[in-house]
Design a protein around this motif. Structure first.
Motif, PDB file in Angstrom:
ATOM      1  N   UNK A  85       1.104  -1.145  -0.114  1.00 28.09           N
ATOM      2  CA  UNK A  85       0.066   0.072  -0.158  1.00 28.09           C
ATOM      3  C   UNK A  85       0.977   1.409  -0.085  1.00 28.09           C
ATOM      4  N   UNK A  86       0.378   2.473  -0.563  1.00 27.89           N
ATOM      5  CA  UNK A  86       1.158   3.496  -0.598  1.00 27.89           C
ATOM      6  C   UNK A  86       1.122   4.333   0.917  1.00 27.89           C
ATOM      7  N   UNK A  87       1.990   5.171   0.908  1.00 23.62           N
ATOM      8  CA  UNK A  87       1.844   5.769   2.360  1.00 23.62           C
ATOM      9  C   UNK A  87       0.618   6.188   2.749  1.00 23.62           C
ATOM     10  N   UNK A  88      -0.076   6.865   1.839  1.00 29.40           N
ATOM     11  CA  UNK A  88      -1.473   7.509   2.024  1.00 29.40           C
ATOM     12  C   UNK A  88      -2.353   6.173   2.506  1.00 29.40           C
ATOM     13  N   UNK A  93      -5.746   2.889   6.423  1.00 28.56           N
ATOM     14  CA  UNK A  93      -5.905   1.561   6.866  1.00 28.56           C
ATOM     15  C   UNK A  93      -5.482   1.623   8.452  1.00 28.56           C
ATOM     16  N   UNK A  94      -4.169   2.100   8.730  1.00 31.40           N
ATOM     17  CA  UNK A  94      -3.782   2.145  10.036  1.00 31.40           C
ATOM     18  C   UNK A  94      -4.752   2.952  10.900  1.00 31.40           C
ATOM     19  N   UNK A  95      -5.271   4.081  10.376  1.00 31.12           N
ATOM     20  CA  UNK A  95      -6.126   5.103  11.214  1.00 31.12           C
ATOM     21  C   UNK A  95      -7.521   4.179  11.718  1.00 31.12           C
ATOM     22  N   UNK A  96      -7.998   3.512  10.540  1.00 34.94           N
ATOM     23  CA  UNK A  96      -9.005   2.820  10.997  1.00 34.94           C
ATOM     24  C   UNK A  96      -9.084   1.491  11.524  1.00 34.94           C
ATOM     25  N   UNK A 107       3.757  -0.004  11.266  1.00 34.21           N
ATOM     26  CA  UNK A 107       4.305   1.118  10.376  1.00 34.21           C
ATOM     27  C   UNK A 107       4.754   0.589   9.029  1.00 34.21           C
ATOM     28  N   UNK A 108       4.808   1.382   8.343  1.00 26.96           N
ATOM     29  CA  UNK A 108       4.937   0.919   6.787  1.00 26.96           C
ATOM     30  C   UNK A 108       6.487   0.976   6.569  1.00 26.96           C
ATOM     31  N   UNK A 109       6.887   0.140   5.655  1.00 25.65           N
ATOM     32  CA  UNK A 109       8.401   0.325   5.453  1.00 25.65           C
ATOM     33  C   UNK A 109       8.615   1.266   4.348  1.00 25.65           C
ATOM     34  N   UNK A 113       7.472   2.047  -0.666  1.00 25.20           N
ATOM     35  CA  UNK A 113       6.970   3.180  -1.490  1.00 25.20           C
ATOM     36  C   UNK A 113       7.490   3.434  -2.619  1.00 25.20           C
ATOM     37  N   UNK A 114       6.561   3.794  -3.731  1.00 28.48           N
ATOM     38  CA  UNK A 114       7.189   3.780  -5.006  1.00 28.48           C
ATOM     39  C   UNK A 114       6.695   4.981  -5.221  1.00 28.48           C
ATOM     40  N   UNK A 115       7.684   6.128  -6.009  1.00 28.63           N
ATOM     41  CA  UNK A 115       7.378   7.270  -6.509  1.00 28.63           C
ATOM     42  C   UNK A 115       7.395   7.568  -8.104  1.00 28.63           C
TER      43      UNK A 115
END
Length: 115
Positions: A85-88, A93-96, A107-109, A113-115
């Motif tokens: 999943x992207x950072x957003x 998902x974390x907040x919910x 905590x995401x790695x 993340x790909x830009x």
């Protein structure tokens, strides 16, 4: 928002990978739901990985669909996991409180993340 597009591929071990691109929101969710359920019921994989690398936006409708997808997969005996999943999206998902449901780290790695 942009259209949600899902493409699938079967790995050598029988795992299905669904690559999702675009937004998962009220305007795109019907197409995603149709494609997801067709893959789930048509292919009947033991493991279905939903790759979210290129999901640019997801609202509560998108999160609700992922929860529904998880339940549909479980009822069929398929294990559903999310990947990249992207950072957003990870933050949503974390907040919910949904990271545990999808076996995502709290905590995401940042290297994923790909830009």
């Amino acid at each position: 928002m942009s259209e949600a597009v899902m493409t699938t591929r079967r790995q050598a071990d029988g795992t299905m990978v669904a690559d999702v691109r675009g937004s998962l929101d009220a305007s795109t969710i019907d197409g995603f739901r149709t494609a997801f359920l067709a893959t789930l019921h048509g292919e009947r994989p033991r493991l279905l990985i939903v790759d979210l690398t290129f999901v640019t936006f997801m609202d509560s409708i998108g999160m609700g669909m992922l929860v529904s997808a998880h339940e549909s997969a479980r009822e069929q005996g398929t294990r559903l996991t999310l990947r990249n999943p992207s950072e957003f999206v990870h933050r949503q998902l974390r907040v919910t409180g949904l990271t545990d449901l999808f076996s995502l780290p709290a905590t995401p790695n940042p290297q994923s993340f790909r830009f």
